[in-house]
Design a protein around this motif. Structure first.
Motif, PDB file in Angstrom:
ATOM      1  N   VAL A 114       0.692  -1.598  -0.317  1.00 41.28           N
ATOM      2  CA  VAL A 114      -0.356   0.313   0.402  1.00 41.28           C
ATOM      3  C   VAL A 114       0.985   1.353  -0.035  1.00 41.28           C
ATOM      4  O   VAL A 114       1.693   2.091   0.775  1.00 41.28           O
ATOM      5  CB  VAL A 114      -0.948   0.463   1.490  1.00 41.28           C
ATOM      6  CG1 VAL A 114      -2.036   1.077   0.668  1.00 41.28           C
ATOM      7  CG2 VAL A 114      -1.775  -1.467   1.182  1.00 41.28           C
ATOM      8  N   ILE A 115       0.778   1.874  -0.783  1.00 41.25           N
ATOM      9  CA  ILE A 115       1.913   3.119  -1.045  1.00 41.25           C
ATOM     10  C   ILE A 115       1.558   4.014   0.074  1.00 41.25           C
ATOM     11  O   ILE A 115      -0.027   4.322  -0.156  1.00 41.25           O
ATOM     12  CB  ILE A 115       1.808   3.932  -2.465  1.00 41.25           C
ATOM     13  CG1 ILE A 115       2.334   2.757  -3.581  1.00 41.25           C
ATOM     14  CG2 ILE A 115       2.334   5.200  -2.929  1.00 41.25           C
ATOM     15  CD1 ILE A 115       3.957   2.583  -3.039  1.00 41.25           C
ATOM     16  N   GLY A 116       2.236   4.939   0.650  1.00 40.84           N
ATOM     17  CA  GLY A 116       1.392   5.389   1.663  1.00 40.84           C
ATOM     18  C   GLY A 116       1.594   7.552   0.903  1.00 40.84           C
ATOM     19  O   GLY A 116       0.782   8.323   1.192  1.00 40.84           O
ATOM     20  N   ARG A 117       2.494   8.061   0.132  1.00 33.81           N
ATOM     21  CA  ARG A 117       2.545   9.693  -0.498  1.00 33.81           C
ATOM     22  C   ARG A 117       2.724   9.172  -2.083  1.00 33.81           C
ATOM     23  O   ARG A 117       3.409   8.266  -2.545  1.00 33.81           O
ATOM     24  CB  ARG A 117       3.798   9.830  -0.016  1.00 33.81           C
ATOM     25  CG  ARG A 117       4.905   9.643   0.412  1.00 33.81           C
ATOM     26  CD  ARG A 117       5.907  10.449   1.143  1.00 33.81           C
ATOM     27  NE  ARG A 117       6.997   9.889   1.233  1.00 33.81           N
ATOM     28  CZ  ARG A 117       8.322  10.274   1.034  1.00 33.81           C
ATOM     29  NH1 ARG A 117       8.117  10.917  -0.179  1.00 33.81           N
ATOM     30  NH2 ARG A 117       9.416   9.553   0.899  1.00 33.81           N
ATOM     31  N   ARG A 118       2.635  10.387  -2.873  1.00 37.20           N
ATOM     32  CA  ARG A 118       2.679   9.844  -3.914  1.00 37.20           C
ATOM     33  C   ARG A 118       4.051  10.118  -4.483  1.00 37.20           C
ATOM     34  O   ARG A 118       4.739  10.984  -3.814  1.00 37.20           O
ATOM     35  CB  ARG A 118       1.732  12.092  -4.119  1.00 37.20           C
ATOM     36  CG  ARG A 118       1.846  11.995  -5.712  1.00 37.20           C
ATOM     37  CD  ARG A 118       1.290  13.599  -5.980  1.00 37.20           C
ATOM     38  NE  ARG A 118       1.492  13.834  -7.079  1.00 37.20           N
ATOM     39  CZ  ARG A 118       0.485  13.865  -7.900  1.00 37.20           C
ATOM     40  NH1 ARG A 118      -0.755  14.015  -7.060  1.00 37.20           N
ATOM     41  NH2 ARG A 118       0.261  14.194  -9.071  1.00 37.20           N
ATOM     42  N   ALA A 119       3.741   9.269  -5.983  1.00 37.32           N
ATOM     43  CA  ALA A 119       5.526   9.227  -6.477  1.00 37.32           C
ATOM     44  C   ALA A 119       5.749   8.584  -7.130  1.00 37.32           C
ATOM     45  O   ALA A 119       4.606   8.155  -8.352  1.00 37.32           O
ATOM     46  CB  ALA A 119       5.817   7.094  -5.462  1.00 37.32           C
ATOM     47  N   ARG A 120       6.771   9.234  -8.273  1.00 40.32           N
ATOM     48  CA  ARG A 120       7.224  10.036  -9.284  1.00 40.32           C
ATOM     49  C   ARG A 120       8.124   9.346  -9.516  1.00 40.32           C
ATOM     50  O   ARG A 120       8.839  10.355  -8.916  1.00 40.32           O
ATOM     51  CB  ARG A 120       6.158  10.369 -10.504  1.00 40.32           C
ATOM     52  CG  ARG A 120       6.742  10.848 -12.160  1.00 40.32           C
ATOM     53  CD  ARG A 120       5.667   9.774 -12.499  1.00 40.32           C
ATOM     54  NE  ARG A 120       5.626   9.731 -13.281  1.00 40.32           N
ATOM     55  CZ  ARG A 120       5.338   9.577 -14.446  1.00 40.32           C
ATOM     56  NH1 ARG A 120       6.486   8.671 -14.399  1.00 40.32           N
ATOM     57  NH2 ARG A 120       5.425   9.877 -15.440  1.00 40.32           N
ATOM     58  N   HIS A 121       8.857   8.360 -10.767  1.00 33.67           N
ATOM     59  CA  HIS A 121      10.196   8.546 -10.550  1.00 33.67           C
ATOM     60  C   HIS A 121      11.310   7.850  -9.481  1.00 33.67           C
ATOM     61  O   HIS A 121      12.174   9.247  -8.558  1.00 33.67           O
ATOM     62  CB  HIS A 121      11.455   9.447 -11.153  1.00 33.67           C
ATOM     63  CG  HIS A 121      10.432   9.738 -12.611  1.00 33.67           C
ATOM     64  ND1 HIS A 121      10.605   8.537 -14.036  1.00 33.67           N
ATOM     65  CD2 HIS A 121       9.498  10.735 -13.846  1.00 33.67           C
ATOM     66  CE1 HIS A 121       9.795   8.668 -14.669  1.00 33.67           C
ATOM     67  NE2 HIS A 121       9.386  10.307 -15.122  1.00 33.67           N
ATOM     68  N   LEU A 208       7.216   0.741 -11.584  1.00 34.65           N
ATOM     69  CA  LEU A 208       6.330   1.409 -11.530  1.00 34.65           C
ATOM     70  C   LEU A 208       6.284   2.639 -11.717  1.00 34.65           C
ATOM     71  O   LEU A 208       5.079   3.241 -11.937  1.00 34.65           O
ATOM     72  CB  LEU A 208       4.614   0.869 -10.184  1.00 34.65           C
ATOM     73  CG  LEU A 208       4.958  -1.114 -10.711  1.00 34.65           C
ATOM     74  CD1 LEU A 208       3.870  -1.233  -9.722  1.00 34.65           C
ATOM     75  CD2 LEU A 208       3.346  -1.093 -11.946  1.00 34.65           C
ATOM     76  N   SER A 209       7.054   3.419 -11.022  1.00 33.93           N
ATOM     77  CA  SER A 209       6.354   4.533 -11.121  1.00 33.93           C
ATOM     78  C   SER A 209       7.278   4.987 -11.556  1.00 33.93           C
ATOM     79  O   SER A 209       7.559   6.449 -11.584  1.00 33.93           O
ATOM     80  CB  SER A 209       7.525   4.923  -9.576  1.00 33.93           C
ATOM     81  OG  SER A 209       8.886   5.102  -9.851  1.00 33.93           O
ATOM     82  N   ASP A 210       8.245   5.006 -12.667  1.00 35.13           N
ATOM     83  CA  ASP A 210       8.752   5.809 -13.872  1.00 35.13           C
ATOM     84  C   ASP A 210       8.133   5.452 -14.895  1.00 35.13           C
ATOM     85  O   ASP A 210       7.605   6.025 -15.885  1.00 35.13           O
ATOM     86  CB  ASP A 210       9.956   4.785 -14.708  1.00 35.13           C
ATOM     87  CG  ASP A 210      11.476   4.932 -13.535  1.00 35.13           C
ATOM     88  OD1 ASP A 210      11.010   5.974 -13.139  1.00 35.13           O
ATOM     89  OD2 ASP A 210      11.787   3.624 -13.601  1.00 35.13           O
ATOM     90  N   ALA A 211       6.294   4.619 -15.355  1.00 35.40           N
ATOM     91  CA  ALA A 211       5.230   5.050 -15.840  1.00 35.40           C
ATOM     92  C   ALA A 211       4.477   5.797 -15.514  1.00 35.40           C
ATOM     93  O   ALA A 211       3.308   6.607 -15.687  1.00 35.40           O
ATOM     94  CB  ALA A 211       4.572   3.963 -16.062  1.00 35.40           C
ATOM     95  N   PHE A 212       4.017   5.101 -13.630  1.00 33.79           N
ATOM     96  CA  PHE A 212       3.107   5.953 -14.053  1.00 33.79           C
ATOM     97  C   PHE A 212       2.550   6.710 -12.312  1.00 33.79           C
ATOM     98  O   PHE A 212       3.724   6.222 -11.381  1.00 33.79           O
ATOM     99  CB  PHE A 212       1.490   4.986 -13.079  1.00 33.79           C
ATOM    100  CG  PHE A 212       1.832   3.744 -14.023  1.00 33.79           C
ATOM    101  CD1 PHE A 212       0.958   4.029 -15.207  1.00 33.79           C
ATOM    102  CD2 PHE A 212       2.187   1.853 -13.522  1.00 33.79           C
ATOM    103  CE1 PHE A 212       0.482   2.881 -16.283  1.00 33.79           C
ATOM    104  CE2 PHE A 212       1.746   1.393 -14.457  1.00 33.79           C
ATOM    105  CZ  PHE A 212       1.377   1.304 -15.992  1.00 33.79           C
ATOM    106  N   THR A 213       2.420   8.136 -12.285  1.00 34.69           N
ATOM    107  CA  THR A 213       2.066   8.439 -10.762  1.00 34.69           C
ATOM    108  C   THR A 213       1.619   7.613  -9.900  1.00 34.69           C
ATOM    109  O   THR A 213       0.376   6.703  -9.525  1.00 34.69           O
ATOM    110  CB  THR A 213       1.053   9.995 -10.852  1.00 34.69           C
ATOM    111  OG1 THR A 213       2.031  10.451 -11.646  1.00 34.69           O
ATOM    112  CG2 THR A 213       1.222  10.291  -9.292  1.00 34.69           C
ATOM    113  N   LEU A 214       1.744   7.590  -8.749  1.00 34.97           N
ATOM    114  CA  LEU A 214       1.638   6.107  -7.813  1.00 34.97           C
ATOM    115  C   LEU A 214       1.207   7.657  -6.441  1.00 34.97           C
ATOM    116  O   LEU A 214       1.793   7.749  -6.020  1.00 34.97           O
ATOM    117  CB  LEU A 214       2.371   5.211  -7.354  1.00 34.97           C
ATOM    118  CG  LEU A 214       3.482   4.508  -7.736  1.00 34.97           C
ATOM    119  CD1 LEU A 214       4.781   3.500  -7.260  1.00 34.97           C
ATOM    120  CD2 LEU A 214       2.315   3.471  -8.789  1.00 34.97           C
TER     121      LEU A 214
END
Ligand code: MG
Length: 261
Positions: A114-121, A208-214
């Motif tokens: 479960v992701i806790g905060r917005r993540a990208r790259h 995943l974070s290299d493709a999608f904003t988590l």
């Protein structure tokens, strides 16, 4: 810490579990921990899926033992698919065998991030910093749709009720070497460890974070070890009246009955 979502007075709330009680929260815990002074007994509420994910990502073929039993090819990079958020159900909610594809419904016990905060790259070395916690998941799959009928996996993996989650989110856990067990009507069907993942949690989050904003609450199902029903001789598929249990070490046991639509 352990966090759950539950129903009280007809309303869904988030809570923090302390022993046999739930401390009620004002908002989802990954939006900042804001506790009320209200608490309820764990035994007196109905637990819901511990998160309402904005997206559900899942990884196929992430354990060599499952690749071998499926006669699949070891992937060079993570094999990503997406499950519909409408497939999410909580503990003790029924897995429904769909009227249009009731015959080859299978279980897959998995560790879910479960992701806790917005993540990208996010770099792999920083990836666990964006995790809120972990829960148990069952990546329920209609094998006839997955293998023969559809040519891709969208329907096979996303019928309503095909993503049981729970019973709660554990935040104090290292995901590197946890036992995963799936029992069907009490019999052990899967007995694996997350140590055998081909792509580990850090790598999956980064990839995943290299493709999608988590986004906060995003769920990542990390793949299943061997022992699924389709690979058995003869195959074992879910039938109305069955009970499936997924246990991940350090989290707990997710239990769901099976019914016909
Ligand atoms: Mg799976």
């Amino acid at each position: 810490m352990r966090f759950c979502r539950f129903e009280v007075d007809g309303r869904a709330r988030y809570g923090r579990i302390e022993d046999d009680r739930i401390r009620v929260l004002e908002a989802p815990p990954f939006e900042g921990l804001r506790e009320t002074n209200q608490s309820v007994a764990l035994a007196e509420v109905r637990l819901l899926a511990p998160v309402q994910p904005p997206n559900v990502f899942a990884i196929g073929a992430n354990y060599q033992s499952h690749i071998d039993e499926s006669q699949a090819t070891r992937p060079e990079r993570p094999l990503i698919f997406i499950k519909a958020t409408t497939a999410v159900i909580g503990p003790e909610a029924p897995i429904v065998l769909p009227r249009v594809a009731p015959d080859e419904v299978d279980y897959e016990g998995e560790l879910a991030i479960v992701i806790g905060r917005r993540a990208r790259h996010v770099a792999p070395e920083d990836a666990l910093d964006v995790v809120f916690g972990y829960t148990c998941a069952n990546d329920v799959s209609a094998r006839d749709c997955q293998k023969r009928l559809d040519g891709q996996w969208a329907r096979a993996k996303s019928f309503d009720s095909f993503c049981p989650l729970g019973p709660w989110i554990e935040t104090d856990l290292s995901p590197a070497a946890l036992t995963i067990r799936t029992r069907l009507n009490g019999s052990m069907m899967q007995d694996g460890t997350t140590a055998h993942m081909i792509f580990d949690c850090r790598f999956l989050i980064s990839y995943l974070s290299d493709a999608f904003t988590l986004l906060p609450g995003t769920l990542i199902l990390t793949g299943t070890p061997d022992g699924v029903g389709m690979a058995r001789t003869p195959p074992v598929f879910l039938r109305a009246g069955d009970r499936v249990e997924v246990t991940v070490e350090g989290i707990g046991t997710l239990r769901n009955p099976v019914v016909s639509e």
